[in-house]
Design an enzyme around this catalytic site. Structure first.
Site, short mmCIF file in Angstrom:
data_model
loop_
_atom_site.label_atom_id
_atom_site.label_comp_id
_atom_site.label_asym_id
_atom_site.label_seq_id
_atom_site.Cartn_x
_atom_site.Cartn_y
_atom_site.Cartn_z
N ASN A 9 0.88 -1.17 0.00
CA ASN A 9 0.00 0.00 0.00
C ASN A 9 0.92 1.22 0.00
OD1 ASN A 9 -1.77 2.06 0.40
ND2 ASN A 9 -2.42 1.43 2.45
N LYS A 11 0.24 4.18 -0.35
CA LYS A 11 -0.40 5.38 0.21
C LYS A 11 -0.17 6.58 -0.72
CE LYS A 11 -0.25 3.28 4.72
NZ LYS A 11 -0.11 3.38 6.17
N HIS A 95 -9.67 1.39 4.73
CA HIS A 95 -8.41 1.60 5.45
C HIS A 95 -8.65 2.56 6.61
CE1 HIS A 95 -4.30 2.63 6.41
NE2 HIS A 95 -3.94 1.56 5.73
N GLU A 97 -6.94 4.86 7.78
CA GLU A 97 -6.60 6.27 7.52
C GLU A 97 -7.78 6.99 6.87
OE1 GLU A 97 -2.92 5.63 5.42
OE2 GLU A 97 -1.95 5.05 7.29
N GLU A 167 -5.52 -4.70 10.54
CA GLU A 167 -4.50 -3.66 10.69
C GLU A 167 -4.80 -2.84 11.94
OE1 GLU A 167 -2.37 -2.46 6.81
OE2 GLU A 167 -4.15 -1.25 7.00
N GLY A 173 2.41 2.56 10.87
CA GLY A 173 3.35 3.66 10.76
C GLY A 173 4.06 4.02 12.06
N SER A 212 3.35 -1.91 10.39
CA SER A 212 4.79 -1.95 10.64
C SER A 212 5.44 -3.29 10.30
CB SER A 212 5.11 -1.55 12.09
OG SER A 212 4.69 -0.22 12.33
#
Ligand code: 13P
Length: 252
Positions: A9, A11, A95, A97, A167, A173, A212
């Site tokens: 991904n 991003k 996701h 985010e 996730e 991150g 991560s």
């Protein structure tokens, strides 16, 4: 036997030049790794480039989001057919985010999972709890709520057209990946929930871990019985590191 799957991904990163180096490096670097599958999800403007470079390779590509509508007055959105026109096989849905910024909800992810599969795309459906939820012991409740939103929309067998990904938000991150044992426990719990509804599907559906994942922790994560691969963010920005994760999947 489920094949391992590693998804990059990327991003909102990359440019024409760095993408080219990454995608070409991936084609060459994964040539001997035929035991697993590899996917790259790029920002929408770069789908044309991904298609041009990857089209004759064994590496698939996809989008990072998708509208539930096929066309119309939805400024800034991208439809399933647009993704398909650029050769996408996959699309990331839900996701964290996007959930955290209010763009994705349980309802909208369920709807779009269905739209994606009907259009012929394989949704990569993301679930995961925040740090506060983790600390309160709510991991199972949150992930099941997110998964059930999709099952409610399409029925359990509808999941068979997609990929699931756990996730945890606190691992994304941060450099603090979930331990392989924690990830295994959650994936086993999710698979067990599916098994109650359809045992065969539970055996076949691929469930990834994301958060991560890097060259150092990938092999241990992939040695867990329910972890079928990884959704990789930061480590997919470095070709050598991402290839090391692909190698770990191939050798698992
Ligand atoms: P990181 O690998 O950077 O933690 O990101 C994970 C992720 O969000 C993949 O979708």
């Amino acid at each position: 036997m489920r094949r391992k799957l590693v998804v990059a991904n990327r991003k909102m990163n990359g440019n024409l030049q760095t993408n080219k180096a990454f995608l070409e490096g991936l084609i060459t670097g994964t040539r001997g790794y035929s035991n697993a599958d590899y996917v790259v999800c790029v920002p929408h403007p770069y789908l044309f480039q991904a298609q041009a470079i990857l089209k004759d390779s064994s590496i698939a590509w996809g989008g990072q989001n998708m509208s539930r509508y096929q066309s119309g007055a939805y400024t800034g959105s991208v439809s399933p057919n647009m993704l398909i026109e650029f050769g996408c096989e996959y699309v990331i849905i839900g996701h964290s985010e996007r959930r955290q910024r209010g763009f994705d909800t349980d309802l909208s992810t369920g709807e779009r999972f269905e739209v994606a599969t009907k259009a012929g795309l394989k949704p990569i459906f993301c679930m995961g709890e925040t740090l506060a939820e983790y600390e309160e012991g709510l991991t199972d409740i949150v992930t099941i709520r997110q998964l059930n939103a999709v099952i409610h929309e399409i029925g359990v067998l509808g999941l068979s057209g997609g990929i699931l990904a756990y996730e945890p938000v606190w691992a994304i991150g941060t450099g603090k990946a979930a331990t392989p044992e924690h990830a295994q426990n959650v994936l086993s719990f999710l698979r067990g929930h599916i098994e109650i509804l359809d045992a065969e599907l539970a055996q076949n559906i691929r469930i990834l871990y994301g958060g991560s994942v890097n060259a150092t922790n990938a092999a241990k994560l992939f040695s867990m019985p329910d972890i079928d691969g990884a959704l990789v963010g930061g480590a997919s920005l470095n070709t050598d590191e991402f290839l090391a994760i692909c190698r770990a999947a191939n050798n698992a």
